[in-house]
Write a protein that holds these residues in place. Structure first.
Motif, PDB file in Angstrom:
ATOM      1  N   UNK A  82       0.839  -1.124  -0.078  1.00  0.00           N
ATOM      2  CA  UNK A  82       0.022  -0.078   0.143  1.00  0.00           C
ATOM      3  C   UNK A  82       0.822   1.322   0.068  1.00  0.00           C
ATOM      4  N   UNK A  83       1.999   1.505   0.813  1.00  0.00           N
ATOM      5  CA  UNK A  83       2.895   2.500   0.675  1.00  0.00           C
ATOM      6  C   UNK A  83       3.420   2.599  -0.693  1.00  0.00           C
ATOM      7  N   UNK A  84       3.659   1.630  -1.403  1.00  0.00           N
ATOM      8  CA  UNK A  84       4.261   1.723  -2.674  1.00  0.00           C
ATOM      9  C   UNK A  84       3.361   2.188  -3.623  1.00  0.00           C
ATOM     10  N   UNK A  85       2.002   1.723  -3.594  1.00  0.00           N
ATOM     11  CA  UNK A  85       1.158   2.020  -4.602  1.00  0.00           C
ATOM     12  C   UNK A  85       0.507   3.543  -4.541  1.00  0.00           C
ATOM     13  N   UNK A  86       0.692   4.079  -3.179  1.00  0.00           N
ATOM     14  CA  UNK A  86       0.201   5.480  -2.734  1.00  0.00           C
ATOM     15  C   UNK A  86       1.131   6.275  -3.413  1.00  0.00           C
ATOM     16  N   UNK A  87       2.564   5.762  -3.836  1.00  0.00           N
ATOM     17  CA  UNK A  87       3.328   6.616  -4.543  1.00  0.00           C
ATOM     18  C   UNK A  87       2.874   7.153  -5.909  1.00  0.00           C
ATOM     19  N   UNK A  88       1.967   6.437  -6.649  1.00  0.00           N
ATOM     20  CA  UNK A  88       1.462   6.612  -7.796  1.00  0.00           C
ATOM     21  C   UNK A  88       0.072   7.511  -7.973  1.00  0.00           C
ATOM     22  N   UNK A  89      -0.311   7.994  -6.844  1.00  0.00           N
ATOM     23  CA  UNK A  89      -1.531   8.680  -6.682  1.00  0.00           C
ATOM     24  C   UNK A  89      -2.830   7.817  -7.430  1.00  0.00           C
ATOM     25  N   UNK A  90      -2.860   6.565  -7.293  1.00  0.00           N
ATOM     26  CA  UNK A  90      -3.969   6.085  -8.249  1.00  0.00           C
ATOM     27  C   UNK A  90      -5.506   6.384  -7.698  1.00  0.00           C
ATOM     28  N   UNK A  91      -6.419   6.308  -8.624  1.00  0.00           N
ATOM     29  CA  UNK A  91      -7.851   6.448  -8.041  1.00  0.00           C
ATOM     30  C   UNK A  91      -8.110   5.396  -7.066  1.00  0.00           C
ATOM     31  N   UNK A  92      -8.990   5.323  -6.188  1.00  0.00           N
ATOM     32  CA  UNK A  92      -9.120   4.572  -5.293  1.00  0.00           C
ATOM     33  C   UNK A  92      -9.831   3.269  -5.915  1.00  0.00           C
ATOM     34  N   UNK A  93     -10.423   3.528  -7.089  1.00  0.00           N
ATOM     35  CA  UNK A  93     -11.281   2.321  -7.736  1.00  0.00           C
ATOM     36  C   UNK A  93     -10.472   1.084  -8.309  1.00  0.00           C
ATOM     37  N   UNK A  94      -9.064   1.559  -8.518  1.00  0.00           N
ATOM     38  CA  UNK A  94      -8.388   0.455  -9.096  1.00  0.00           C
ATOM     39  C   UNK A  94      -7.178  -0.042  -8.431  1.00  0.00           C
ATOM     40  N   UNK A  95      -7.441   0.421  -6.869  1.00  0.00           N
ATOM     41  CA  UNK A  95      -6.343  -0.081  -6.091  1.00  0.00           C
ATOM     42  C   UNK A  95      -6.557  -1.730  -5.843  1.00  0.00           C
ATOM     43  N   UNK A  96      -7.965  -2.095  -6.006  1.00  0.00           N
ATOM     44  CA  UNK A  96      -8.055  -3.501  -5.507  1.00  0.00           C
ATOM     45  C   UNK A  96      -7.714  -4.427  -6.823  1.00  0.00           C
ATOM     46  N   UNK A  97      -7.868  -4.068  -8.052  1.00  0.00           N
ATOM     47  CA  UNK A  97      -7.288  -4.533  -9.156  1.00  0.00           C
ATOM     48  C   UNK A  97      -5.651  -4.772  -9.280  1.00  0.00           C
ATOM     49  N   UNK A  98      -5.294  -3.681  -9.052  1.00  0.00           N
ATOM     50  CA  UNK A  98      -3.747  -3.735  -8.874  1.00  0.00           C
ATOM     51  C   UNK A  98      -3.328  -4.562  -7.792  1.00  0.00           C
ATOM     52  N   UNK A  99      -3.833  -4.673  -6.808  1.00  0.00           N
ATOM     53  CA  UNK A  99      -3.499  -5.858  -5.698  1.00  0.00           C
ATOM     54  C   UNK A  99      -3.486  -7.226  -6.368  1.00  0.00           C
ATOM     55  N   UNK A 100      -4.805  -7.648  -6.804  1.00  0.00           N
ATOM     56  CA  UNK A 100      -5.017  -8.693  -7.630  1.00  0.00           C
ATOM     57  C   UNK A 100      -4.214  -9.238  -8.562  1.00  0.00           C
ATOM     58  N   UNK A 101      -3.744  -8.372  -9.529  1.00  0.00           N
ATOM     59  CA  UNK A 101      -3.027  -8.606 -10.762  1.00  0.00           C
ATOM     60  C   UNK A 101      -1.643  -8.812 -10.120  1.00  0.00           C
ATOM     61  N   UNK A 102      -1.160  -7.939  -9.159  1.00  0.00           N
ATOM     62  CA  UNK A 102       0.280  -8.008  -8.441  1.00  0.00           C
ATOM     63  C   UNK A 102       0.418  -9.299  -7.760  1.00  0.00           C
ATOM     64  N   UNK A 103      -0.615  -9.665  -7.180  1.00  0.00           N
ATOM     65  CA  UNK A 103      -0.655 -11.189  -6.218  1.00  0.00           C
ATOM     66  C   UNK A 103      -0.411 -12.325  -7.120  1.00  0.00           C
TER      67      UNK A 103
END
Length: 463
Positions: free
Chosen positions: A353-374
């Motif tokens: 989550x600290x890493x992802x926050x560096x990119x200022x993503x819209x909240x709607x895509x954070x879940x997709x980012x986590x699923x793909x990365x996992x």
């Protein structure tokens, strides 16, 4: 007090058993690997910082940069592939003890790569309009405007990065990885510093990024040539050597480089086609892909460094015709690479989550980012190494045609077609596209592993 000494002794016995041979020992391999590891860490880390900086200019900016970077990778990979051909030829001559031919091979690599990059850069500038509309016509007008600026600026910089890559490739071939590290750091640190000034300080967005990329790459090219002509004591390349093409040497370099270049064109062409699928899914999907790719790149730092190191190690083994050492080192590198993915996963997931926050993503895509990365992190542990470490070894031994054909076919038959079916037809979106990529790793890795276990790959003669 005895326990630390026992542990050190056991560590040395382990390194001797798995990373030492008649051609090269573990101390030389470590001296090759560490500068490349540091280089990869800085390259990927600074790319993450750059992506984070451009994301502050908005979703349209990061989407445009991600789109054009897929095209940049396609074009740049052509001359980097030829540079790899130079690394293999230099490494094999170094292994055979022929210093004169090492010098000629280095000069041939720099000349051929520079000419190729100049031609590709002119192509990118002249045909930027048709390329953008053909590949990314579905993008929004704001994204397309940023993409046009970034493509022209990137094309102007190709010659600069080509000169540096060719010189660094030759240096890696003789084991001078510390110098190649310094040159890479000059380019990447100046790039980040200038991006900070132009993007965060002067708020120049994508245009500022193009100024930074050109300045940093040509600075690195100038430093590379100064080192090559003034400071180098191993390659002994003269200015006149670069102005006269040695056709015999060029053929040897192209024997390795051209099949790899063709492979990279088809491989990255498949990536561009996949990018077109993602563009059709919308700006949020493009941003998800860009952010996930950046974090996944961090996972691959040690494995990429091992892959580059193995080219020199196997090249020198084959130059001295020691196939037993070559086989031994490939097996050791495969296990070490897979272990590195498990270690990186343990380090990165608590910081997700600290890493992802560096990119200022819209909240709607954070879940997709986590699923793909996992999903991708789990798949990398067993599949990435056999898919990328093994072909590096085969290519270093001269088995470049086979690796290129397999890579091209697996990309287009599985990653592209399966990516379209899962992502578009079955409406799995970005998750389907990445799942197809992981499946393709397994298929081509299985084929490469079977090739490695046979004898055909050690029967080629490069020099």
């Amino acid at each position: 007090m005895l326990e630390p000494k026992v542990n050190v002794k056991q560590g040395r016995l382990f390194l001797d058993k798995y990373f030492s041979g008649e051609s090269i020992d573990y101390r030389q391999i470590i001296s090759l690997f560490l500068p490349i590891l540091v280089d990869q860490a800085f390259v990927v880390g600074l790319n993450v910082v750059n992506t984070a900086m451009i994301s502050s200019s908005g979703v349209a900016a990061i989407s445009a940069v991600n789109m054009i970077d897929s095209l940049n990778i396609f074009l740049i990979s052509v001359f980097i592939a030829v540079s790899t051909g130079g690394t293999v030829v230099v490494a094999q001559y170094k292994g055979s003890g022929n210093d004169l031919m090492v010098s000629k091979a280095a000069a041939g690599a720099v000349s051929s790569v520079s000419l190729m990059a100049f031609a590709i850069g002119l192509f990118g500038i002249a045909f930027h309009g048709p390329l953008l509309h053909l590949l990314f016509g579905a993008a929004s007008p704001e994204v397309m405007s940023n993409a046009r600026t970034y493509l022209i600026g990137s094309s102007l910089s190709y010659l600069g990065i080509a000169v540096m890559e060719a010189v660094c490739g030759a240096l890696r071939g003789i084991g001078r990885t510390r110098v190649s590290l310094v040159l890479s750091l000059i380019m990447n640190f100046s790039y980040v510093l200038l991006n900070f000034v132009f993007i965060n300080g002067l708020h120049m967005g994508v245009f500022g990024m193009t100024i930074a990329i050109n300045t940093s790459r040509y600075l690195a090219a100038v430093c590379s040539l100064i080192y090559l002509f003034r400071l180098d004591s191993s390659l002994r390349v003269k200015i006149r050597d670069l102005l006269v093409l040695n056709w015999t040497m060029l053929r040897r370099i192209m024997f390795i480089g051209l099949p790899f270049a063709a492979e990279q064109m088809f491989f990255n062409g498949g990536k561009i086609l996949t990018q077109i699928f993602i563009v059709s899914l919308g700006t949020y999907a493009i941003a998800t892909n860009a952010i996930t790719s950046s974090i996944a790149g961090v996972m691959q730092i040690p494995a990429n460094a091992l892959s580059l190191t193995l080219i020199t190690v196997v090249g020198q083994c084959m130059g001295s015709r020691n196939t037993r050492d070559a086989r031994k080192f490939v097996k050791s590198f495969l296990w070490l690479s897979s272990a590195s993915f498990a270690l990186m996963a343990l380090l990165i997931f608590p910081l997700f989550h600290p890493l992802v926050s560096l990119f200022h993503p819209p909240q709607e895509i954070v879940r997709d980012i986590f699923i793909v990365f996992l999903m991708n992190s789990i798949a990398q542990i067993p599949l990435w190494s056999i898919s990328f470490i093994t072909p590096s070894a085969l290519r270093a031994a001269g088995d470049s045609k086979f690796t290129s054909i397999v890579s091209m076919l697996s990309m287009w038959l599985f990653r592209v077609v399966l990516g379209y079916i899962l992502g578009i037809v079955l409406h799995m979106g970005i998750i389907g596209v990445w799942l197809a990529m992981n499946c393709e790793w397994g298929i081509r890795g299985f084929i490469f592993l079977r090739r490695f276990l046979g004898d055909k790959w050690v029967q080629h003669k490069v020099i």
